[in-house]
Design a protein around this motif. Structure first.
Motif, PDB file in Angstrom:
ATOM      1  N   GLY A 343       0.815  -1.214   0.000  1.00 48.97           N
ATOM      2  CA  GLY A 343       0.000   0.000   0.000  1.00 48.97           C
ATOM      3  C   GLY A 343       0.843   1.256   0.000  1.00 48.97           C
ATOM      4  N   ALA A 344       1.924   1.259   0.790  1.00 47.01           N
ATOM      5  CA  ALA A 344       2.802   2.433   0.852  1.00 47.01           C
ATOM      6  C   ALA A 344       3.479   2.685  -0.488  1.00 47.01           C
ATOM      7  CB  ALA A 344       3.849   2.238   1.949  1.00 47.01           C
ATOM      8  N   THR A 347       0.891   4.002  -3.010  1.00 46.33           N
ATOM      9  CA  THR A 347       0.552   5.392  -2.697  1.00 46.33           C
ATOM     10  C   THR A 347       1.635   6.339  -3.198  1.00 46.33           C
ATOM     11  OG1 THR A 347      -0.692   4.712  -0.743  1.00 46.33           O
ATOM     12  CG2 THR A 347       0.019   7.006  -0.842  1.00 46.33           C
ATOM     13  N   ARG A 348       2.884   5.950  -2.980  1.00 50.14           N
ATOM     14  CA  ARG A 348       4.002   6.776  -3.449  1.00 50.14           C
ATOM     15  C   ARG A 348       4.020   6.846  -4.977  1.00 50.14           C
ATOM     16  NH1 ARG A 348       6.779   9.562  -5.455  1.00 50.14           N
ATOM     17  NH2 ARG A 348       8.931  10.211  -5.043  1.00 50.14           N
ATOM     18  N   ASN A 350       1.519   6.770  -7.011  1.00 45.99           N
ATOM     19  CA  ASN A 350       0.430   7.599  -7.526  1.00 45.99           C
ATOM     20  C   ASN A 350       0.772   9.079  -7.572  1.00 45.99           C
ATOM     21  OD1 ASN A 350      -1.453   5.625  -8.159  1.00 45.99           O
ATOM     22  ND2 ASN A 350      -2.231   5.518  -6.066  1.00 45.99           N
ATOM     23  N   ARG A 351       1.805   9.493  -6.870  1.00 46.60           N
ATOM     24  CA  ARG A 351       2.211  10.900  -6.888  1.00 46.60           C
ATOM     25  C   ARG A 351       2.882  11.279  -8.204  1.00 46.60           C
ATOM     26  NH1 ARG A 351       5.164  11.151  -0.937  1.00 46.60           N
ATOM     27  NH2 ARG A 351       3.364  10.465   0.312  1.00 46.60           N
TER      28      ARG A 351
END
Length: 424
Positions: A343-344, A347-348, A350-351
């Motif tokens: 997940g981390a 999430t990173r 997607n930036r």
């Protein structure tokens, strides 16, 4: 309890297979996308279908993994689960960085680490690892690179690739060669998860040692890697397609053909070969054969990732194996840690998204600010790749500026107004 653990491991293996697909989708289609032989979405669709077909054509690699690299009499489903956790995390990290490392070696490393920490040295067949994993990893990329280099050198001297129809014919050839490479990739990497699931079934006493994968294992593994390939893996495709060397159609055709031959031969011999290593070697060789400028800095980063893959995945697999060996609580800890880490990373990612619309943009084109006389802030663009989104927007704006009053007041070539997003 055994059945529940087997189900968990099979699901985890299919998740790994999915990450293998999007991590390695660039192997077969990066050069074809870079030259325009295939549009990005069509490329991954074709590759996904052929990955599934290829996975159903052979089981030699699957047998190497299920009964070759580790002692299936000492392996437990828990060990396999821990090894897969290490491989998945490594795949996601290198995907985030855009590094085309080996998914296969990540899986081998994770499994070896988990088996070593729980069963000891007797649980690993070191001779098979050297002969069917390490030696092919050293020899195959060099052989494919030399073959691609010689073929590219000849191609540029036999035909005038600058003629329009010649380029069109080479791109048509790429559609065939890249498709064959996708098929070969399925015969190699598509089988590795089959081997892992078969190993789990043997370890749990649900299948006889030395037997072929069940039909449902073949089907599920093929479908998982196909879906992963269809998802794109655009970050690594960008690195393979434009980060190493600027690829032209004749060059891409030669690289893909050399890679296809190497991968199919290794699959027939049951080698646990990394298609990533082979395809990278072919692309570098084709660049040298054309006399193009090769980005050896990126190649060095990739080589470092290759060397680090086995030991790093083994360390993660060993830690996960030790935890999972503590019982159901340990397995739960590993599963939760895997979900949190994934997940981390997502999430990173997607930036700074890389998708089918910007996959051909040069990864080195990072703008830097400068100030023009009169107080206007502009950005230097070191590279604008022909055919990319930025290049097409630049062409349209230049055309419009030529018809607009006051067009002489534009920034100098290679610069654009900050925030505009394109060069002018």
């Amino acid at each position: 309890m055994t059945l529940a653990i087997v189900v968990i491991v099979v699901v985890t293996a299919l998740v790994f297979d999915f990450t293998n697909g999007f991590h390695d989708s660039s192997n077969s289609m990066a050069t074809a996308v870079a030259t325009g032989a295939f549009r990005p979405r069509i490329a991954v669709t074709v590759a996904a279908v052929l990955n599934i077909v290829g996975a159903c054509l052979s089981t030699e690699v699957a047998r190497t993994i299920s009964s070759g690299i580790v002692n299936d009499a000492l392996v437990t489903p828990t060990m396999v689960f821990a090894g897969l956790a290490g491989a998945i995390i490594w795949n996601l990290v290198t995907w985030l960085l855009g590094l085309p490392s080996s998914s296969s070696h990540a899986m081998f490393g994770g499994l070896i680490g988990a088996v070593l920490v729980t069963a000891g040295h007797s649980g690993v067949h070191w001779g098979v690892i050297v002969s069917k994993i390490i030696l092919p990893a050293l020899v195959a990329p060099a052989v494919a690179g030399v073959a691609a280099g010689v073929a590219t050198f000849c191609a540029y001297r036999i035909t005038d690739h600058s003629v329009t129809h010649a380029g069109r014919y080479y791109r048509m050839g790429q559609r065939i060669s890249s498709s064959m490479l996708a098929l070969a990739h399925g015969t190699s990497d598509g089988q590795k998860t089959m081997g892992i699931i078969t190993l789990v079934l043997i370890a749990a006493g649900m299948q006889a040692p030395g037997t072929h994968p069940h039909w449902w294992v073949i089907g599920m593994a093929g479908l998982a890697i196909g879906l992963g390939t269809y998802s794109g893996g655009w970050r690594i495709m960008r690195t393979m397609g434009s980060g190493l060397v600027a690829v032209e159609a004749p060059q891409g055709f030669c690289a893909e053909t050399a890679s296809t031959v190497a991968v199919l031969a290794s699959s027939h011999l049951g080698f646990g070969l990394s298609t990533t290593h082979v395809c990278t070697g072919s692309i570098l060789g084709s660049g040298v054969g054309r006399g193009a400028k090769v980005n050896w800095s990126v190649a060095g980063q990739m080589a470092s990732a290759w060397l680090a893959t086995l030991p790093c995945a083994a360390v993660v697999g060993a830690v996960a194996g030790w935890l999972a060996g503590r019982g159901i609580v340990g397995i739960g800890v590993v599963a939760v840690a895997l979900v949190i880490a994934a997940g981390a990373i997502l999430t990173r990612a997607n930036r700074t998204k890389v998708h089918h619309g910007n996959v051909n943009d040069d990864p080195r084109a990072v703008p830097s600010l400068a100030r023009q006389p009169g107080g206007r802030v502009v950005e230097d663009l070191p590279v604008v790749v022909e055919g990319s989104v930025a290049h097409e927007a630049e062409r349209v704006l230049k055309s419009a500026a030529g018809r607009a009053p006051g067009g002489d007041d534009d920034p100098r070539p290679g610069q654009h107004l900050a925030g505009s997003g394109v060069a002018s």
